[in-house]
Design a protein around this motif. Structure first.
Motif, PDB file in Angstrom:
ATOM      1  N   SER A 154       0.633  -1.516   0.147  1.00 56.10           N
ATOM      2  CA  SER A 154      -0.512   0.129   0.036  1.00 56.10           C
ATOM      3  C   SER A 154       0.657   1.299   0.005  1.00 56.10           C
ATOM      4  N   SER A 202     -11.942   7.431  -2.499  1.00 53.36           N
ATOM      5  CA  SER A 202     -12.887   5.454  -3.665  1.00 53.36           C
ATOM      6  C   SER A 202     -12.105   4.096  -3.407  1.00 53.36           C
ATOM      7  N   CYS A 203     -11.461   4.361  -2.909  1.00 52.50           N
ATOM      8  CA  CYS A 203     -10.959   3.385  -2.116  1.00 52.50           C
ATOM      9  C   CYS A 203     -11.436   3.148  -0.684  1.00 52.50           C
ATOM     10  N   VAL A 224      -3.279   3.175   0.684  1.00 50.67           N
ATOM     11  CA  VAL A 224      -4.523   2.418   0.287  1.00 50.67           C
ATOM     12  C   VAL A 224      -3.824   1.866  -1.088  1.00 50.67           C
ATOM     13  N   SER A 225      -4.365   0.617  -1.182  1.00 46.42           N
ATOM     14  CA  SER A 225      -3.724  -0.970  -1.567  1.00 46.42           C
ATOM     15  C   SER A 225      -3.162  -0.372  -2.531  1.00 46.42           C
ATOM     16  N   GLN A 227      -3.679  -2.450  -5.903  1.00 48.72           N
ATOM     17  CA  GLN A 227      -5.092  -3.189  -6.349  1.00 48.72           C
ATOM     18  C   GLN A 227      -6.183  -2.191  -6.003  1.00 48.72           C
ATOM     19  N   LYS A 228      -6.304  -1.730  -5.280  1.00 51.05           N
ATOM     20  CA  LYS A 228      -7.923  -0.624  -5.712  1.00 51.05           C
ATOM     21  C   LYS A 228      -7.289   0.646  -5.703  1.00 51.05           C
ATOM     22  N   THR A 231      -7.643  -0.446  -9.307  1.00 51.21           N
ATOM     23  CA  THR A 231      -9.068   0.328 -10.279  1.00 51.21           C
ATOM     24  C   THR A 231      -8.873   1.436  -9.366  1.00 51.21           C
ATOM     25  N   TRP A 232      -8.384   1.980  -8.955  1.00 43.97           N
ATOM     26  CA  TRP A 232      -9.517   3.981  -8.905  1.00 43.97           C
ATOM     27  C   TRP A 232      -9.228   4.736 -10.468  1.00 43.97           C
TER      28      TRP A 232
END
Length: 540
Positions: A154, A202-203, A224-225, A227-228, A231-232
């Motif tokens: 993260s 968003s995450c 924030v990871s 992966q997330k 996606t963002w």
């Protein structure tokens, strides 16, 4: 260029595949021209040090519009060329790079690929840069995994800020490279706090809309990871992954012709070197860059290279200085009429907290449109996006269900009876009477409705803690920026000149064109009003 025929059929096929992949990007001729200029005279291979120097960027003194620049950021930029060349370009047994290796390295970062793969490469570059600069980085990699595998770990707010600034520098490398060395004006990094807040909301790190108004992004102690965050990027700012592509292409393009010293006329200064410039307009460089990451092609280029002095500010209204272009829909129309190209509209407003009436909250929304405005009593337009600009950044592209993109209706100059008068004002999305965004005739109040009434743009809240009821707020500022270039502005000026000429001609009265009063219909009407019972016979 010196070509060496591949010694095996397998190598020959590999070269054809790599050349075809590079040709699909339209960049193969540039690669053919730049390779011999980077290689030593008479050599068919390229030293790694030569490529590292080509991919390096000599950045001037750095400062920021908001958060202080970390000390290790200078070290990161200093090692950018060395790290990038070592990461993506494969070396031969002799430590040098041949033509096929040069193609492979280019295709690894610039060939057509899924955005997720581009983001993974950006992660790996960022982690490698942090290792070189001994900077903190929370990303985790499996040393035995393939380069396209998922990335773990993260990023904390400070680490994500550095990543965004690196992307901004790579996306603006051509302008930065032309800045005079040793100049007195530093390179000002933009304020991207709205992007940071958008990421953490968003995450799921910031979970409540209510806390957005008082959120200090720099003080968040959670990360924030990866992966997330990916996606963002995919859903909100897909253009972020193109910053690396643009950087590599621009640095290689500089060597597509024989090396020449940059003339003084090519050197440019950073027009926004003053740290106070970012507060002068609603559309700052950081906000323009964020919007550019959601756009494509020409519009993205012009937004990314935003400079206040080079753009067309068509209309600007400030509550305390309404005399700039005038206030209201009529003054707005007189400034945008005839401009038939892409526009970006920003509206700043202030609404009161429902629980604390003495706590006004200022927010900014934006609208992009691919065409100019028309004075109509119905919706029009073919495309566009809605944006939440501040305090959080969000984008709402078209849903594809309806095409109620724009609405601009002025009060008729000739008053006539209308059984169902259409609202006078400016609107975006929704339907007549239930607009997603509606600005009244005086530009004094803006109404933002819930996304449930809008089938034109995608769903989402334009304002934190928006709720289901319409939000009415006082308009503080309005800006309309045109990015159709010089040609669009010249066409608008020609249109205005024609309209002014027609207006002058209509004002002039030619007495010779009037008939005799005795034969005029006006005289007959006056007589009928004075004595309606008088018998009249039509002259034949």
């Amino acid at each position: 260029m010196i070509y060496v025929r591949p010694t095996s059929l397998l190598a020959h096929r590999r070269q054809e595949e790599e050349e075809a992949s590079a040709a699909s990007t339209g960049f193969l001729p540039v690669l053919r021209s730049s390779f011999p200029n980077l290689a030593p005279p008479g050599s068919s291979t390229l030293p790694l040090s030569s490529l590292q120097a080509a991919l390096s960027l000599d950045a001037p003194t750095l400062t920021s519009e908001s958060t202080p620049v970390p000390d290790h950021f200078h070290l990161i930029l200093a090692s950018l060329g060395k790290t990038l060349a070592s990461l993506i370009f494969p070396k031969g047994d002799d430590g040098e790079i041949d033509w096929i290796g040069f193609l492979i390295g280019y295709n690894r970062c610039c060939a057509r690929m899924p955005v997720s793969q581009s983001v993974n490469l950006l992660y790996r570059l960022y982690a490698a840069l942090c290792r070189e600069a001994s900077a903190p980085c929370g990303l985790e990699f499996d040393p035995d995994s393939d380069e396209n595998d998922k990335v773990g770990g993260s990023l904390l707010p400070g680490e994500l800020l550095v990543l965004l600034w690196i992307c901004w520098v790579m996306g603006h490398s051509s302008r930065i490279a032309k800045m005079p060395k040793g100049g007195k004006d530093p390179l000002v990094l933009p304020d991207v706090s709205h992007l940071l807040l958008s990421t953490f909301v968003s995450c799921g790190v910031v979970t409540e809309d209510e806390s957005i108004w008082r959120c200090d992004v720099a003080g968040i102690d959670k990360g924030v990871s990866a992966q997330k965050l990916q996606t963002w990027v995919l859903t909100m700012v897909p253009g972020l992954s193109n910053c690396l592509v643009r950087y590599v292409q621009e640095r290689i393009r500089d060597f597509s012709t024989s090396a020449e010293s940059v003339s003084s006329s090519d050197l440019v200064s950073d027009d926004n070197s003053n740290g106070d410039v970012h507060d002068a307009y609603l559309l700052t460089r950081g906000r323009a860059w964020a919007v550019s990451l959601t756009q494509r092609e020409k519009l993205s280029e012009e937004l990314s290279s935003f400079q206040v002095n080079s753009w067309d500010l068509l209309y600007r209204q400030i509550l305390s200085l309404s005399s700039i272009h005038g206030k209201g829909l009529s003054r707005f129309w007189s400034n945008v009429e005839g401009y038939n190209s892409s526009l970006f509209v920003l509206v700043s407003a202030s609404s009161e907290d429902s629980t604390e009436h003495n706590n006004p909250r200022r927010w900014i929304i934006g609208i992009s449109t691919a065409q100019g405005f028309e004075n109509k009593d119905s919706f029009f337009g073919s495309s566009g996006n809605l944006y939440a600009i501040n305090p959080i950044f969000r984008v709402f592209p078209p849903s594809g269900k309806e095409k109620n993109f724009l609405y601009c209706h002025l009060r008729p100059t000739i008053r006539v009876y209308e059984p169902n008068p259409k609202p006078v004002g400016l609107a975006f999305g929704g339907s007549i009477g239930n607009e997603r965004i509606f600005i009244d005739e005086d530009f004094a109040q803006v109404t933002v409705r819930h996304h449930a009434i809008d089938k034109t743009y995608q769903h989402g809240s334009l304002i934190p803690n928006q709720g289901f009821l319409p939000v009415e707020a006082s308009v503080l500022e309005v800006e309309v920026w045109g990015f159709g270039g010089k040609a669009a502005k010249e066409k608008q000026d020609a249109f205005k000149n024609r309209e002014n000429l027609f207006s002058e001609q209509r004002r002039k009265i030619d007495l010779k064109t009037f008939a005799n009063w005795e034969d005029s219909p006006e005289k007959m009407m006056m007589e009928m009003v004075s004595d309606p019972n008088k018998v009249r016979r039509e002259d034949r």
